[in-house]
Design a protein around this motif. Structure first.
Motif, short mmCIF file in Angstrom:
data_model
loop_
_atom_site.label_atom_id
_atom_site.label_comp_id
_atom_site.label_asym_id
_atom_site.label_seq_id
_atom_site.Cartn_x
_atom_site.Cartn_y
_atom_site.Cartn_z
N ILE A 1 71.86 60.95 -28.83
CA ILE A 1 70.91 61.84 -28.10
C ILE A 1 69.48 61.96 -28.47
N ARG A 2 68.61 61.70 -27.54
CA ARG A 2 67.20 61.68 -28.01
C ARG A 2 66.60 62.52 -27.04
N MET A 3 65.90 63.33 -27.66
CA MET A 3 64.72 64.29 -27.12
C MET A 3 63.88 63.53 -26.23
N ALA A 4 63.24 64.13 -25.23
CA ALA A 4 62.73 63.16 -24.09
C ALA A 4 61.12 63.24 -24.62
N ASP A 5 60.74 64.24 -25.33
CA ASP A 5 59.25 64.28 -25.67
C ASP A 5 59.00 63.91 -26.91
N ASP A 6 57.86 63.14 -27.34
CA ASP A 6 57.46 62.91 -28.78
C ASP A 6 55.93 63.81 -28.65
N PHE A 7 55.41 63.83 -29.66
CA PHE A 7 54.10 64.64 -29.91
C PHE A 7 53.41 64.34 -28.84
N GLU A 8 53.03 62.88 -28.60
CA GLU A 8 52.02 62.71 -27.39
C GLU A 8 52.10 63.30 -26.16
N PHE B 1 65.40 67.00 -22.17
CA PHE B 1 66.07 65.87 -22.28
C PHE B 1 65.81 65.13 -21.19
N ARG B 2 66.03 63.99 -21.05
CA ARG B 2 66.11 63.26 -19.62
C ARG B 2 67.51 63.32 -19.01
N TYR B 3 67.52 63.62 -17.77
CA TYR B 3 68.77 63.74 -16.88
C TYR B 3 69.70 62.44 -16.81
N ASP B 4 68.93 61.74 -16.12
CA ASP B 4 69.82 60.58 -15.81
C ASP B 4 69.69 59.22 -16.72
N ARG C 1 56.49 69.81 -8.84
CA ARG C 1 57.28 68.55 -8.63
C ARG C 1 57.04 68.05 -9.79
N HIS C 2 58.25 67.34 -10.35
CA HIS C 2 58.32 66.56 -11.80
C HIS C 2 57.02 65.38 -11.33
N ALA C 3 57.05 64.85 -10.56
CA ALA C 3 56.24 63.78 -10.18
C ALA C 3 54.63 64.33 -10.62
N ASP C 4 54.34 65.39 -10.55
CA ASP C 4 52.83 65.91 -10.92
C ASP C 4 52.86 66.32 -12.36
N LEU C 5 53.91 66.21 -13.31
CA LEU C 5 54.06 67.05 -14.53
C LEU C 5 53.84 65.59 -15.43
N ALA D 1 60.54 64.11 -19.85
CA ALA D 1 61.65 64.19 -18.94
C ALA D 1 61.64 63.50 -17.70
N ASP D 2 62.56 63.35 -16.90
CA ASP D 2 62.70 62.89 -15.65
C ASP D 2 62.96 63.97 -14.53
N TYR D 3 62.98 65.19 -14.77
CA TYR D 3 63.22 66.24 -13.96
C TYR D 3 62.47 67.42 -14.49
N THR D 4 62.42 68.24 -13.52
CA THR D 4 62.04 69.79 -13.89
C THR D 4 62.80 70.69 -13.32
N PRO D 5 63.38 71.95 -14.09
CA PRO D 5 64.33 72.69 -13.46
C PRO D 5 63.86 73.63 -12.35
N TYR D 6 62.18 73.26 -12.38
CA TYR D 6 61.63 74.39 -11.45
C TYR D 6 61.06 73.61 -10.09
N GLU D 7 61.56 72.42 -10.04
CA GLU D 7 61.27 71.54 -8.68
C GLU D 7 61.29 72.36 -7.51
N GLY D 8 60.26 72.38 -6.85
CA GLY D 8 60.27 73.20 -5.48
C GLY D 8 59.74 74.31 -5.58
N LEU D 9 59.54 75.02 -6.75
CA LEU D 9 58.98 76.17 -6.58
C LEU D 9 57.46 76.37 -6.39
#
Length: 468
Positions: A70-77, A320-323, A409-413, A417-425
């Motif tokens: 398992i690998r966390m999706a974010d490094d410090f950059e 974490f990345r989803y897919d 939208r995650h595309a704007d973040l 990661a490859d998603y946001t749980p707040y997609e569409g808010l």
């Protein structure tokens, strides 16, 4: 002397006041606040906008070991870039001590990962997972003296949790050194009992993550954590509170005169356990601990924010990345909720969600927003010159357009990661310019600053602490 930067025409908010004034910055500090500050080499027009302290997110996980495969999706950059783009100028990630590892060794590894990579300032909390006599008697006191003035203990996760005796011993070290203890409150034995029941009937989809971690296991552990802190006589931070029952335990402890800090997070305001019921394992995107609850608990958490019961609003960014075979849908994670990595991304969306749902909708005022997202974090965790707009403070500033309308939208973040749980808010209010130590890092929503601009910040003892 000529200013380096002048912010003109904006409305400044602190944890106690809201007023119209200009801000003058020189050599990384705020040196003037007046109706009209002096000449400057560069000027930002903040007319019609809000001039707020840069956000401090005191609960984030970056580059943290997360188990085999398992690998966390974010490094410090990527993690600090995402934080910056969401209006934050300081983050406090956790340094995880592995079993048998010295805390000093763990810190050296984290510092190496962060060196030259950060877009924001940063400091480290310590996670104590191996509370040996040498760790508690030698390492921790030395590290507290070096500016690592807070550490976290877990009551859940088999490879991380401490038993009550170990928690008491760790709290005693905090009492002697003036450090601040943070506690993740969930009863691991109760969770394991419920997991066994679910597995016996084949109920292993992501939604079972919520039903194996019900309110009762958090409430009981919260009661136990504040009671242990009372035995030792130390202040304690109860992190990521998700429900009214746990908050009631905190209120009761405070009524007994205990010093208890309460933190909550965006997921407990806008997500529910129903989100874990998504088809085709989509619910794995929302697996975090404690899990989101129901609409009634959302109301309870909002009430706590409105009345002042909560001191801190953090993201608990744990991406974490989803897919991904090293993320949520790792080979074992596809078979059972037990193997889905716990945690969701959220450092970039923390401030806009609270601003939109809280300030814009009239639940909290602007000063309360500043306190919950910046000022209290600096005060509680000993971050000097951070968290407020005042003469002599670091020029860490976010300039907000309170009328900006965005759909998340995650595309704007900007996280890994490859998603946001707040997609569409849909949110109203967004930080458009961000200044770190007097340097313009984000201009009109576009990253203009350089990686490595952020630095490590040692901390003093918490204002809550009393050295025994």
């Amino acid at each position: 002397m000529t200013l380096d930067l002048a912010i003109r025409g904006g409305t400044i908010a602190t944890a106690s006041d809201v007023f119209r004034a200009d801000v003058g910055i020189r050599e990384g500090r705020i040196v003037e606040i007046a109706e009209g500050v002096g000449a400057a080499r560069e000027t930002l027009d903040a007319a019609g906008r809000l001039v707020l302290p840069g956000g401090i997110d005191s609960h984030v996980h970056i580059s943290q070991p997360s188990g085999a495969g398992i690998r966390m999706a974010d490094d410090f950059e990527s993690g600090t870039r995402s934080a910056l783009m969401g209006g934050n100028t300081t983050v406090l990630p956790f340094c995880l001590q592995g079993k048998g590892q010295s805390l000093r060794e763990a810190l050296q590894g984290y510092h190496a990962l962060a060196e030259g990579q950060c877009y924001t300032d940063h400091s480290f909390h310590l996670i104590v997972s191996d509370a040996t006599p040498s760790v508690l008697g030698q390492e921790l006191p030395a590290l507290v003296a070096d500016g690592y003035t807070s550490f976290k203990v877990f009551m859940t996760y088999e490879d991380l949790r401490l038993n009550d005796a170990e928690i008491l011993a760790t709290m005693d070290t905090a009492r002697r050194t003036g450090a601040l203890v943070m506690v993740h409150c969930e009863n691991e034995d109760a969770i394991r009992y419920l997991v066994g029941q679910h597995e016996a009937r084949g109920d292993v989809a992501p939604r079972a993550h919520a039903t194996t971690r019900p309110v009762a296991v958090e409430r009981e552990a919260t009661h136990r954590a504040v009671s242990l802190a009372e035995v030792v006589d130390v202040p304690v931070v109860i992190v990521h509170v998700s429900n009214g029952a746990a908050l009631s335990e905190i209120r009761a402890a405070r009524a007994r005169g205990r010093r208890v800090v309460a933190e909550t997070c965006p997921q407990y305001l806008v997500l529910t356990a129903a989100d874990l019921e998504g088809m085709d394992w989509e619910g794995a995107k929302f697996v975090c601990s404690p899990p989101p609850r129901d609409a009634a608990e959302q109301v309870a958490c909002w009430t706590g924010l409105e009345t002042g019961d909560f001191d801190l609003f953090s993201s608990d960014h744990c991406p974490f990345r989803y897919d991904d075979a090293e993320g949520k849908l790792n080979p074992r994670g596809r078979t059972s909720f037990r193997h889905v990595p716990n945690g969701i991304p959220g450092v970039e969306t923390r401030l806009p969600i609270l601003f939109s749902e809280g300030v814009t909708k009239g639940r909290i005022d602007l000063s309360r927003f500043v306190a919950l997202t910046a000022t209290n974090h600096a005060r509680i965790y000993g971050l000097e010159r951070k968290g407020s707009i005042a003469i002599g403070m670091d020029a860490d500033i976010a300039i907000w357009n309170p009328e900006a309308r965005r759909t998340i939208r995650h595309a704007d973040l900007h996280d890994g990661a490859d998603y946001t749980p707040y997609e569409g808010l849909e949110v109203v209010g967004w930080p458009e310019d961000v200044i770190l130590g007097g340097r313009l890092m984000v201009r009109g929503g576009v990253l203009v600053g350089q990686k490595g601009a952020g630095t490590y910040r040692p901390r003093v003892l918490s204002s809550l602490a009393r050295v025994a």
